[in-house]
Design a protein around this motif. Structure first.
Motif, short mmCIF file in Angstrom:
data_model
loop_
_atom_site.label_atom_id
_atom_site.label_comp_id
_atom_site.label_asym_id
_atom_site.label_seq_id
_atom_site.Cartn_x
_atom_site.Cartn_y
_atom_site.Cartn_z
N THR A 98 10.47 -0.67 -3.13
CA THR A 98 9.11 -0.20 -2.89
C THR A 98 8.24 -1.28 -2.25
O THR A 98 7.46 -1.00 -1.35
N GLU A 99 8.38 -2.52 -2.72
CA GLU A 99 7.56 -3.61 -2.18
C GLU A 99 7.86 -3.90 -0.71
O GLU A 99 7.05 -4.50 0.00
N LEU A 100 9.04 -3.46 -0.25
CA LEU A 100 9.44 -3.72 1.14
C LEU A 100 9.42 -2.45 2.00
O LEU A 100 9.97 -2.43 3.09
N LEU A 126 11.62 20.25 2.12
CA LEU A 126 10.87 21.37 1.55
C LEU A 126 9.50 21.55 2.20
O LEU A 126 8.81 22.53 1.94
N GLY A 127 9.10 20.59 3.03
CA GLY A 127 7.79 20.68 3.66
C GLY A 127 6.65 20.37 2.72
O GLY A 127 5.53 20.87 2.89
N ILE A 128 6.90 19.52 1.69
CA ILE A 128 5.87 19.14 0.72
C ILE A 128 5.31 17.76 1.09
O ILE A 128 6.07 16.80 1.18
N PRO A 129 4.00 17.64 1.31
CA PRO A 129 3.43 16.31 1.59
C PRO A 129 3.76 15.35 0.46
O PRO A 129 3.75 15.72 -0.73
N ALA A 130 4.06 14.10 0.81
CA ALA A 130 4.46 13.13 -0.22
C ALA A 130 4.01 11.73 0.15
O ALA A 130 4.01 11.35 1.33
N VAL A 131 3.65 10.97 -0.89
CA VAL A 131 3.26 9.57 -0.76
C VAL A 131 4.04 8.78 -1.80
O VAL A 131 4.11 9.17 -2.96
N VAL A 132 4.64 7.66 -1.39
CA VAL A 132 5.36 6.79 -2.32
C VAL A 132 4.70 5.42 -2.33
O VAL A 132 3.91 5.09 -1.44
N GLY A 133 5.03 4.63 -3.35
CA GLY A 133 4.46 3.28 -3.45
C GLY A 133 2.99 3.28 -3.77
O GLY A 133 2.28 2.33 -3.46
N LYS A 173 0.83 -1.20 0.00
CA LYS A 173 0.00 0.00 0.00
C LYS A 173 0.86 1.24 0.00
O LYS A 173 2.06 1.20 0.31
N PRO A 174 0.27 2.37 -0.35
CA PRO A 174 1.03 3.62 -0.36
C PRO A 174 1.57 3.95 1.03
O PRO A 174 0.94 3.63 2.06
N ARG A 175 2.72 4.62 1.04
CA ARG A 175 3.33 5.02 2.31
C ARG A 175 3.46 6.53 2.35
O ARG A 175 4.03 7.14 1.45
N VAL A 222 1.92 21.29 -4.26
CA VAL A 222 1.29 21.07 -2.95
C VAL A 222 1.49 19.66 -2.45
O VAL A 222 1.32 19.39 -1.25
N ALA A 223 1.88 18.72 -3.35
CA ALA A 223 2.13 17.34 -2.92
C ALA A 223 2.84 16.58 -4.02
O ALA A 223 2.82 16.98 -5.19
N ILE A 224 3.48 15.46 -3.63
CA ILE A 224 4.16 14.56 -4.56
C ILE A 224 3.59 13.16 -4.35
O ILE A 224 3.45 12.71 -3.20
N VAL A 225 3.28 12.47 -5.44
CA VAL A 225 2.83 11.08 -5.37
C VAL A 225 3.62 10.28 -6.40
O VAL A 225 3.65 10.65 -7.58
N THR A 226 4.25 9.19 -5.97
CA THR A 226 4.98 8.33 -6.91
C THR A 226 4.58 6.87 -6.71
O THR A 226 4.19 6.46 -5.62
#
Length: 554
Positions: free
Chosen positions: A449-451, A198-205, A10-12, A178-182
């Protein structure tokens, strides 16, 4: 998606904040060149084009590095170095001499380098993204295609990509991004680190994120990992306006007055000056290896002393913790580390390089001592990658023999954490590097990413190791610092303090939010949260348990 083990991928969330913005899909992959044979009379010209394109890309990256500071400048400079690396460019030129077109030659050479890094695993594998990013930039340069510049965004945007190259991340402006999603990435990737800085909200995976059409409004929560396309009015109402980051104002302290030093991680004089402007109470981790990298010979004692002196002068009368050379793994030094180690992350790195050439460390300690005398300061000095009491004792003897008064070691290996009490008997302080510690405790590559869930610093096993070090420090009456990325996380900071940390060292922009989190709790509440988190069954359970403990006023 369900894995064969039943564990959900799941996204982190890797950088806190809850925002809504419109998606911009970036980083469309460069199409792999088609194979063709170049006539012999044209091959020299193809080789020249490779060298010119690589030099142009490197120059552009260095020009951009001059416009930013801190870790952002370091990432751009490091990416520029890859663009000019002989391992990459000379291989491509050789391919051109054999009849391969310039774009196909750089593509093949980059894949060879990337494959080597992937096989090495560990920290070196983190550079694969950088290598492929450089490949794409050089191919675009050869084709005359315009380079994507995220710094040119003009409206509030959620940047979405399969993977975002660090050299692109560093140019993002928090006012427009305003945010990063990868879809790829992990909590300790360069992108995650820079997003936090930078204080930018971010989600990976975030699997499937690249299927969200550009222009779609989306809610992103960088704490929980939520990515919600087309959020409802009720969901939009949960957005928390992002406050401007401000410098730390006053010392770190809990609500009941327990002192926690809030320090900065730096890599040189410029970083130190920037950290001072953000209100850091000192330096908790001075990475000295930048003076040694990308040069064919060891810097002289005087050259090193000048570098250390500049950092000491940025924090007069305050704590400055200098880490000795952390060479090896993803930071090879040609005159000290050997190429081709089967597993460099577990090889001759950090303090272990002194087995091969103790004089390099001896000269570094001499340089630190000279800088300290010239500055009239007394820096703390620690060695990385310690695993045994004998290693700790050996380093302490060397450092004290060089005139260093306060000597410590990094706790990055499970062995060092388990032997923390014995190691603490040899030194004056301990410093926990949570990035490597989590990787080694959980046997999970921190770039996988899977781990990503296994590399989470909230993993109870990782927190238990931190708590063991904290108990050793308390028993021996010596300070225990945390200088990994975990220290930059406001909701984790009380847990780290409850586990025994007496100082936290982080990216400068994280100082004020971490201070605010600590000011809201008592030391007893921190300890209750640490106990709850280490007794949890999973990282998610640890988060919930710690939050519940902190809501109960002790």
């Amino acid at each position: 998606m369900e894995s064969r083990t039943g564990t959900e991928a799941k996204p982190r969330g890797v950088s806190a904040g809850r925002v809504v913005g419109r998606v911009l899909q970036v980083g469309a992959p460069v199409v792999e060149p088609k194979s063709s044979v170049v006539p012999e009379p044209d091959r020299a010209a193809q080789a020249s084009q490779v060298r010119e394109a690589a030099a142009a890309v490197a120059a552009r990256l260095r020009d951009r590095a001059a416009t930013v500071t801190g870790a952002r400048a370091d990432v751009l400079a490091a990416t520029a170095t890859i663009a000019e690396d002989p391992m990459l460019v000379d291989d491509a030129v050789s391919r051109c001499a054999s009849g391969t077109a310039a774009d196909a030659a750089i593509w093949g050479a980059a894949e060879t380098v990337a494959s080597t890094f992937r096989s090495a695993g560990g920290l070196l594998a983190e550079r694969v993204t950088d290598v492929l990013d450089v490949r794409d930039r050089i191919v675009r340069e050869l084709r005359g295609e315009q380079e994507i510049v995220l710094a040119s965004l003009t409206e509030p945007t959620v940047v979405v990509a399969r993977d975002l190259a660090p050299a692109d991340t560093v140019e993002l402006d928090p006012a427009t991004c305003v945010a990063i999603v990868t879809e790829l990435g992990a909590p300790t990737s360069h992108t995650a680190i820079i997003a936090r800085e930078l204080g930018i909200p971010a989600v990976v995976g975030a699997s499937g994120a690249t299927a969200i059409p550009s222009g779609t409004p989306v809610l992103v929560d960088g704490t929980t990992g939520e990515v919600v396309p087309g959020p409802s009015d009720e969901q939009r109402a949960t957005v928390v306006p992002r406050a401007e980051r401000s410098p730390l104002n006053g010392p770190g302290v809990t609500r009941d007055g327990a002192r926690v030093r809030l320090l900065a991680n730096v890599a040189g004089a410029h970083d130190a000056q920037e950290a001072s402007r953000w209100g850091a109470e000192g330096v908790g981790l001075f990475r000295t290896e930048l003076s040694f990298l990308d040069r064919g010979i060891e810097p002289s004692v005087e050259e090193q002393a000048e570098t250390y002196l500049a950092v000491l002068r940025a924090f007069p009368g305050q704590r400055v913790v200098i880490r000795t050379l952390d060479a090896g793994s993803d930071k090879p030094v040609p005159y000290l580390t050997l190429p081709g180690e089967p597993n460099p992350a577990l090889g001759v790195r950090g303090f272990r390089t002194a087995r091969r050439d103790p004089d390099v460390l001896a000269r570094q300690l001499e340089a630190i001592s000279h800088a300290a005398m010239r500055a009239g300061e007394a820096p703390w000095v620690m060695a990385p990658m310690i695993a045994t009491r004998d290693e700790a004792a050996s380093f302490a003897s060397m450092a004290r023999g060089a005139g260093i008064e306060t000597v410590g070691v990094m706790i990055e290996t499970p062995a060092a954490a388990l032997l923390a009490d014995a190691i603490a008997a040899e030194v004056d302080f301990l410093s926990i590097g949570t990035n490597d510690l989590a990787q080694y405790v959980m046997a999970a590559d921190r770039q996988a990413t899977e781990l990503a869930d296994l590399g989470d610093p909230w993993q109870p096993a990782v927190l238990a190791m931190i708590a063991a070090v904290g108990r050793a420090g308390l028993a021996r009456g010596i300070p225990v610092g945390v200088c990994g990325e975990a220290a930059s996380t406001p909701d984790l900071a009380p847990v780290l303090v409850g586990a025994g940390a007496t100082s936290l060292s982080m990216a400068p922009r994280a100082l004020a939010p971490v201070a605010a989190a600590l000011a809201d709790v008592t030391l007893a509440e921190c300890r209750a949260a640490a106990d709850a988190a280490t007794s949890a069954d999973s990282s998610d359970d640890a988060r919930r348990s710690a939050a519940a403990a902190l809501r109960v006023r002790v």
